[in-house]
Design an enzyme around this catalytic site. Sequence first.
Site, mmCIF file in Angstrom:
data_model
loop_
_atom_site.group_PDB
_atom_site.id
_atom_site.type_symbol
_atom_site.label_atom_id
_atom_site.label_comp_id
_atom_site.label_asym_id
_atom_site.label_seq_id
_atom_site.Cartn_x
_atom_site.Cartn_y
_atom_site.Cartn_z
ATOM 1 N N ASP A 106 0.818 -1.215 0.000
ATOM 2 C CA ASP A 106 0.000 0.000 0.000
ATOM 3 C C ASP A 106 0.851 1.265 0.000
ATOM 4 O O ASP A 106 0.362 2.348 -0.333
ATOM 5 C CB ASP A 106 -0.926 0.002 1.218
ATOM 6 C CG ASP A 106 -2.398 0.034 0.827
ATOM 7 O OD1 ASP A 106 -2.694 0.095 -0.376
ATOM 8 O OD2 ASP A 106 -3.243 0.000 1.722
ATOM 9 N N GLY A 164 -13.148 6.575 2.932
ATOM 10 C CA GLY A 164 -13.857 5.441 3.510
ATOM 11 C C GLY A 164 -13.724 5.525 5.019
ATOM 12 O O GLY A 164 -13.682 6.619 5.581
ATOM 13 N N ASN A 165 -13.634 4.393 5.690
ATOM 14 C CA ASN A 165 -13.355 4.442 7.127
ATOM 15 C C ASN A 165 -11.963 5.005 7.370
ATOM 16 O O ASN A 165 -11.720 5.772 8.282
ATOM 17 C CB ASN A 165 -13.492 3.055 7.751
ATOM 18 C CG ASN A 165 -13.411 3.121 9.266
ATOM 19 O OD1 ASN A 165 -14.170 3.845 9.904
ATOM 20 N ND2 ASN A 165 -12.481 2.388 9.849
ATOM 21 N N ILE A 280 -17.237 6.127 1.130
ATOM 22 C CA ILE A 280 -17.848 7.452 1.234
ATOM 23 C C ILE A 280 -17.778 8.174 -0.108
ATOM 24 O O ILE A 280 -18.756 8.756 -0.578
ATOM 25 C CB ILE A 280 -17.149 8.281 2.326
ATOM 26 C CG1 ILE A 280 -17.349 7.645 3.704
ATOM 27 C CG2 ILE A 280 -17.650 9.723 2.327
ATOM 28 C CD1 ILE A 280 -16.494 8.260 4.803
#
Length: 347
Positions: A106, A164-165, A280
């Site tokens: 990542d 997102g979260n 989101i």
Amino acid sequence: MKLKVFEGEREVAKAAVAEIGPDGHAVAMAEGLARAGVSPDRLTAAAHRVVHGGAGLTATCRVTPEVLRQIEACVPLAPLHNPANLTGIQAVAELSPGLPQYAAFDTAFHATNPRVAVTYALPQAERDRGLRRYGFHGISYAALVRILDGRGQLPERLLACHLGNGCSLAAIVNGRSVATTMGYSPLDGLTMGTRSGAIDGNAVLRLAELHGIERAGRILNRESGLLGLGGHSDLRALHAAGTAEARFALEHFAYWVVRHAGSMVAAMGGLDAVVFTGGIGENDPWMRKEILSGLAYLGVSPDLAANDRNESVLHSATSRVAILLVPADEERQIALEAQAVRAGEGA
């Protein structure tokens, strides 16, 4: 545990195991494959998302004993994530010992950030310990670049919003990351579901003084962000709550996306497109509208009806900046990168 099976670019199966039982991850992996209708002997390779590759692992690679050692060496940099990633690799090794495995990182996409962007102004001895900015959500951003490039929609200067979260922004110039909001860990930057986002180091020291390091870490990573401000970590719950605290949490989230976006645009020297992805970013028209309203000074003008319908193209005819929505496609990106490495090995 989540898994997807790909044949080339095509997703052919997927499954999830909600809870890992006492028999361990290898048994759960076998159960997941069985649910997906895929026998382990049909697999040609396995590929894993690994959150932190440190300064050394900056591209998807074959998992070897040396790569495992480097992933393990990054555990202090990502203590919540890398141990779980290593567990997944071990589970596959137990289930299918001869199966080639690959790791996608990542952090890798942000290896193109210039040195001035990743260096903390710390003494050399502390920088030598690996204290620097790394950035995360790189697999998501790499997938965005691949998808937009394939459509002929990749702009020169792209503000990418993974919301997102966990949340971050990336400044992407000609497909390469030049800046991002997350730093040494995924805690930095935007207000998130349960993470505080950017916070003064002395405030962190004060929390550690009051609560101890372990408790301070839990407050910052698990009890802050939208949860700490509004009582819920999920935007849908905040919208439904209707309280003053929930409204403030939503406004706080939008404010800090806009404020950090200015930093990303500065790093690029301008803006040609904004793209939203993540739970989101893909599904909350109200939040997108608030963020885009805050970016109006940059020539951003949304088509509000298209925004309400979650369409893939969100800019109005008069907008000087393209506004796009791209669903997250991390698993396919991992598979494609692993396949490319495997092809390079002559497999």
